[in-house]
Design an enzyme around this catalytic site. Structure first.
Site, short mmCIF file in Angstrom:
data_model
loop_
_atom_site.label_atom_id
_atom_site.label_comp_id
_atom_site.label_asym_id
_atom_site.label_seq_id
_atom_site.Cartn_x
_atom_site.Cartn_y
_atom_site.Cartn_z
N HIS A 143 -82.12 -31.03 -51.85
CA HIS A 143 -82.29 -31.84 -50.63
C HIS A 143 -82.77 -33.26 -50.97
O HIS A 143 -83.44 -33.90 -50.15
CB HIS A 143 -83.29 -31.19 -49.66
CG HIS A 143 -82.94 -29.81 -49.25
ND1 HIS A 143 -82.16 -29.54 -48.15
CD2 HIS A 143 -83.23 -28.60 -49.81
CE1 HIS A 143 -82.00 -28.22 -48.02
NE2 HIS A 143 -82.64 -27.63 -49.03
N SER B 133 -73.54 -59.03 -58.95
CA SER B 133 -73.68 -59.78 -57.71
C SER B 133 -73.25 -61.22 -57.90
O SER B 133 -73.47 -61.81 -58.97
CB SER B 133 -75.14 -59.75 -57.24
OG SER B 133 -75.34 -60.60 -56.13
#
Length: 480
Positions: free
Chosen positions: A201, A331
């Site tokens: 999870h 980037s």
């Protein structure tokens, strides 16, 4: 305004292209039309080019090669059966093998989105081979009467789907998956002594080793290989010989068996006639099955890619368990940023393959009575999926998994503070007491070992054994 300008430019280019092109006249059963003078194809191909200006995407080169191999095998068999004279047969075979080898690739312009039987592509190949064979022989060879002898588009195209997929699996995807699985296993072995925090999870869970985690990845890929291999026997059963509707009209009774024997000799793979030609023409269940297996492989690759992205996240504010090889700046505005570009690309490949599978499933149910009428789009998507997965598996292995580095400091720190290690104390002090220790350790941000020593009656020596993360993995190998 921009749209108008682009439209004018497009029209000007089309006019200029039309002026520059020289034409010749060709005739088919519908009449006379103009074909580019230097084209090897004839009237039926040109009609398809005119009728289907839909995507600009031609049929895959591998598919054209498969159709050409079918024509080569058919020519040999038709000569052997006494249906075609040897000179014509050899000329057709020679032309077909050249096309299968990749020559004349620009002569197959028919769009993927065409007549659903793929008749336009079958005739495109027939016409090109007829032109080449006629030039070689010095006399006329008919695309229908000679190149297509004993065949129909309705059995050629389904056969080509099976043949092209079989060759692509053997030459591309299965070797790529083998390489990926071997790379994962080697990487896991090199990291066998490193224990890390497990996660369920996305939350901290019991520890495991890197080798154990990667063994799961490798098993996914190995099982993907097995699934694909399980489909190969059905791919090896070919529609060729069923001709128009499955009855074998206009094909010699021995054509199907001899054709499969010849094709097997050409490709060094074992093919046999379909058990039932009516099934082989009217549906594409085997292609749908194969696409489903490809989807499973895509799901596996996406799972592995996303695990790598999570493990690489950071480097400071994420998990930072590993550092993928820096391949390019990440980037255009943030200096120093490096992104997990390979896992991202692989995830996009997986998404495309899942979409292709949906297309193939829809196309597969379009078997109306005796013929499926979405064959070209099945062929295109199936071969694209195989090629994409093969390339993605190779790149994932070589550019992501083989070279990533482990950040031991981050891993060891998280492991020491992991309160879930207290699970090992359940049999000794009980679940409720263990939960209290875990909660306290989490709130105080202290190692579970220190808190457990204060909150239970076990000695530190006992706790060190019970809470040893490496021992909790069930792994006997000593940690690095």
């Amino acid at each position: 305004m921009e749209s108008v300008t682009l439209t004018r430019i497009t029209l000007l280019l089309e006019v200029e292209s039309s002026i520059m092109t020289t034409w010749r006249e060709e005739k088919d059963s519908l009449g006379v039309l103009k074909v580019p003078a230097d084209a090897l194809y004839q009237a039926q191909t040109q009609r398809a080019v005119d009728n289907f200006p839909l995507s600009g995407i031609p049929m895959p080169a591998r598919f054209i090669a498969a159709v050409a191999l079918i024509k080569a095998a058919a020519a040999v068999v038709n000569v052997r059966l006494g249906l075609l004279d040897e000179a014509r047969g050899k000329a057709i075979q020679g032309a077909a093998l050249r096309v299968a080898a990749g020559e004349f690739a620009d002569q197959f312009p028919v769009d993927v989105f065409q007549t659903g039987s793929g008749t336009s592509t079958n005739m495109n190949v027939n016409e090109v081979l007829a032109t080449l064979a006629s030039r070689a022989l010095g006399e006329g060879i008919s695309p229908n009467d000679h190149v297509n002898l004993g065949q129909s588009s309705n059995d050629v195209i389904p056969t080509a789907i099976h043949l092209a997929a079989t060759l692509a699996l053997h030459e591309q995807l299965l070797p790529a998956l083998q390489h990926l699985a071997t790379t994962i296993e080697a990487k896991g072995k090199s990291l066998a002594g490193i224990t890390k925090t497990g996660r369920t999870h996305l939350m901290d869970a019991m520890p495991l080793t890197f080798a154990q985690e990667l063994s799961g990845w490798a098993a996914q890929i190995r099982q993907g290989q097995a699934r694909l291999e399980s489909t190969l026997p059905r791919l090896a059963r070919l529609a060729q010989g069923g001709t128009a509707v499955g009855t074998g009209i206009n094909a010699h009774p021995n054509f199907a068996v001899q054709f499969c024997g010849e094709l097997s000799a050409i490709t060094a793979m074992a093919f046999s006639p379909a058990d039932n030609f009516f099934e082989a023409l009217s549906c594409q269940d085997t292609a749908v099955e194969l696409s489903g297996q490809l989807r499973v492989v895509a799901v596996s690759l996406m799972k592995i890619a996303n695990d790598l992205r999570w493990m690489n996240s950071g480097p400071l504010a994420g998990l930072g368990e590993i550092a993928l090889t820096a391949l390019q700046p990440g980037s255009s505005i943030m200096p120093g940023k490096v992104n997990p570009v390979i896992p991202e690309a692989v995830a996009m490949v997986a998404a495309q393959v899942m979409g292709n599978d949906a297309t193939i499933a829809v196309a597969g149910q379009s078997g109306n009575f005796q013929l499926n009428v979405m064959l070209p789009v099945i062929a295109y998507n199936l071969l694209q999926s195989i090629g994409l997965l093969a390339n993605a598996a190779t790149v994932l292995a070589d550019s992501a998994i083989a070279g990533f580095a482990v950040n031991r400091d981050n891993i060891d720190k998280a492991l020491a503070l992991n309160p879930i290690l207290v699970t090992a104390l359940n049999p000794v002090i009980g679940y409720q007491r263990a939960a209290e220790i875990a909660k306290a350790a989490y709130q105080q941000k202290r190692p579970i070992l220190d808190v457990a020593e204060e909150m239970c009656d076990l000695s530190r020596a006992e706790l060190e054994i019970l809470l040893d993360p490496h021992l909790l993995t069930g792994n006997d190998q000593a940690p690095d």
